[in-house]
Design an enzyme around this catalytic site. Structure first.
Site, PDB file in Angstrom:
ATOM      1  N   ARG A  27     -38.020  38.517   0.986  1.00 33.45           N
ATOM      2  CA  ARG A  27     -39.380  38.826   0.530  1.00 33.45           C
ATOM      3  C   ARG A  27     -39.342  39.913  -0.537  1.00 33.45           C
ATOM      4  O   ARG A  27     -38.401  40.693  -0.613  1.00 33.45           O
ATOM      5  CB  ARG A  27     -40.248  39.292   1.707  1.00 33.45           C
ATOM      6  N   GLY A  28     -40.380  39.950  -1.379  1.00 36.38           N
ATOM      7  CA  GLY A  28     -40.564  41.029  -2.338  1.00 36.38           C
ATOM      8  C   GLY A  28     -39.404  41.214  -3.291  1.00 36.38           C
ATOM      9  O   GLY A  28     -38.838  40.246  -3.820  1.00 36.38           O
ATOM     10  N   ASN A  69     -31.287  46.745   0.495  1.00 34.74           N
ATOM     11  CA  ASN A  69     -32.664  46.711   0.006  1.00 34.74           C
ATOM     12  C   ASN A  69     -33.701  46.908   1.111  1.00 34.74           C
ATOM     13  O   ASN A  69     -34.817  47.341   0.838  1.00 34.74           O
ATOM     14  CB  ASN A  69     -32.916  45.371  -0.699  1.00 34.74           C
ATOM     15  N   ASP A 117     -46.385  55.647   6.685  1.00 35.27           N
ATOM     16  CA  ASP A 117     -46.968  56.782   5.976  1.00 35.27           C
ATOM     17  C   ASP A 117     -47.953  57.566   6.843  1.00 35.27           C
ATOM     18  O   ASP A 117     -48.744  56.989   7.607  1.00 35.27           O
ATOM     19  CB  ASP A 117     -47.693  56.300   4.725  1.00 35.27           C
ATOM     20  N   GLN A 163     -45.552  60.891   2.563  1.00 36.76           N
ATOM     21  CA  GLN A 163     -44.304  60.151   2.746  1.00 36.76           C
ATOM     22  C   GLN A 163     -43.104  61.094   2.925  1.00 36.76           C
ATOM     23  O   GLN A 163     -42.029  60.866   2.368  1.00 36.76           O
ATOM     24  CB  GLN A 163     -44.042  59.230   1.544  1.00 36.76           C
ATOM     25  N   TYR A 193     -40.319  58.867   4.320  1.00 37.03           N
ATOM     26  CA  TYR A 193     -39.810  57.902   3.342  1.00 37.03           C
ATOM     27  C   TYR A 193     -39.074  58.608   2.211  1.00 37.03           C
ATOM     28  O   TYR A 193     -37.980  58.206   1.817  1.00 37.03           O
ATOM     29  CB  TYR A 193     -40.997  57.095   2.795  1.00 37.03           C
ATOM     30  N   LYS A 207     -35.127  58.125   1.290  1.00 35.20           N
ATOM     31  CA  LYS A 207     -34.727  57.591  -0.008  1.00 35.20           C
ATOM     32  C   LYS A 207     -33.924  58.605  -0.821  1.00 35.20           C
ATOM     33  O   LYS A 207     -33.036  58.229  -1.600  1.00 35.20           O
ATOM     34  CB  LYS A 207     -35.962  57.124  -0.781  1.00 35.20           C
TER      35      LYS A 207
END
Length: 241
Positions: free
Chosen positions: A12-13, A82, A88, A144, A147, A151
């Site tokens: 997906r995406g 990925n 959030d 975030q 997140y 990252k």
């Protein structure tokens, strides 16, 4: 014999675009996914790319999944990390569970997936590890903390591992997309998108998943053999490092 590429979150995406681009470039592609059986089946039917189900947050599941892929397609030459999730929340409202889920998938998932393929790449003196980080791992983002931390950690992982893999013919690189026109981004309220997000992007538009995929195909190629420990910022000029 075609090289084998394994793409996590590959049905997906951005992941789907990467899987398709790698197949078009001549790779034998395996697309991992975590939970959406219907989307994975539709992806395989449309593209002919095999899908394999497991959670990148589970080390044992990753090790077993890699074994299954290698039994069906051959040793993994290219790994694209990925898969990612968001949970959030403003930090004062963020729960330990929201923190843990994002770190387990978006950061620990890189260890869980890379570790099972690493020794084989070392033995064969060739490998490509390409991790999809984020602009928000470079600059941070309100709501975030989990997140952005994960990252940013992906980038540290990339720089350290690149130094270990260099003499073994393994390159390790990262791509930091900005706002890309995926289902998730397109679901943002149109007014917010047009008034608060796109005006911050100097090129004046969202990125396309295929643009990230083309960067992956390049980093996976022999032409990119002298590039390792690098981060490609694909954000339309929104943020410079």
């Amino acid at each position: 014999m075609a090289r084998v590429a394994l793409v996590t979150g590959g049905s997906r995406g951005i992941g789907a675009a990467i899987s398709v681009a790698l197949k078009a470039a001549g790779y034998s592609v395996a697309a991992n996914y975590a939970g959406n059986d219907e989307a994975a089946a539709a992806f395989t039917k449309e593209t002919g790319i095999k899908t394999f189900k497991w959670s990148v947050a589970d080390y044992d599941a990753c090790a077993a999944g890699v074994k299954q892929v290698e039994a069906e397609l051959g040793p993994v030459d290219v790994l694209v990390n990925n898969a990612g999730i968001t949970r959030d929340a403003m930090f004062h409202k963020m729960t330990p569970q929201q923190w843990k889920e994002v770190i387990d998938t978006n950061l620990t998932g890189l260890f869980n997936m890379t570790h099972p393929v690493w020794n084989g790449m070392r033995d064969r003196k060739f490998g490509r590890i390409i991790s999809i980080s984020s602009i928000n791992g470079q600059k941070g983002q309100v709501g975030q903390a989990n997140y952005s931390a994960a990252k940013a950690g992906d980038l540290g992982f990339t720089k350290a591992l690149a130094q270990e893999g260099a003499r073994a013919g393994i390159t390790v690189n990262a791509i930091c997309p900005g706002y890309i026109a995926t289902e998730m981004v397109k679901a943002i309220d149109e007014k917010v998108l047009n008034e608060r997000i796109i005006p911050l992007i100097p090129v004046g538009r969202l990125g396309e998943p295929e643009e990230i995929a083309r960067a992956v195909v390049f980093l996976a190629s022999d032409d990119a053999g002298f590039i390792t420990g690098s981060t490609i910022s694909a954000n339309g000029g929104q943020f410079f490092v």
